[in-house]
Write a protein that holds these residues in place. Sequence first.
Motif, PDB file in Angstrom:
ATOM      1  N   SER A 285      34.750 -20.952 -93.603  1.00 35.37           N
ATOM      2  CA  SER A 285      34.533 -21.514 -92.268  1.00 35.37           C
ATOM      3  C   SER A 285      35.823 -22.076 -91.688  1.00 35.37           C
ATOM      4  O   SER A 285      35.998 -22.106 -90.473  1.00 35.37           O
TER       5      SER A 285
ATOM      6  N   TYR B   5      38.369 -14.724 -85.697  1.00 36.86           N
ATOM      7  CA  TYR B   5      37.850 -14.449 -84.358  1.00 36.86           C
ATOM      8  C   TYR B   5      38.971 -13.996 -83.429  1.00 36.86           C
ATOM      9  O   TYR B   5      38.794 -13.080 -82.622  1.00 36.86           O
TER      10      TYR B   5
ATOM     11  N   ALA C   7      37.518 -19.205 -89.838  1.00 32.24           N
ATOM     12  CA  ALA C   7      36.687 -18.436 -88.906  1.00 32.24           C
ATOM     13  C   ALA C   7      37.360 -18.235 -87.555  1.00 32.24           C
ATOM     14  O   ALA C   7      37.298 -17.142 -86.980  1.00 32.24           O
TER      15      ALA C   7
END
Length: 110
Positions: free
Chosen positions: A46, A53, A49
Amino acid sequence: PTLVEGLSFLVGFGMFGILCVIFCTWWLVMAKSYMDFSSPLLKWMSGAAYGVYIIHPWVVNATTVLCVMILDAIHATREGGRISFEVKDSVFVSSTELESAAFLWVGWII
């Protein structure tokens, strides 16, 4: 189109819209019910992330260009032609016929 065709089109797409909302809601409920946990690996992932992206469009586009170049180099098209793209209604499309659908599967796996 006739009135019946127009109404059937609206009803059909109306049903798809309802099914889309139901399907998305179902996925949210399933995710909340069965995927609401954490682990050291998930915490580490996480943290990266946002970078993924931002960077993934570059990787996806580069991989797509590479796949098209490979298919072009091995003459995967019928009659040995080149893979071509054209603009139709402001959208890039390709109507190139490949010798086998296996080429598409290999490209998808890559």
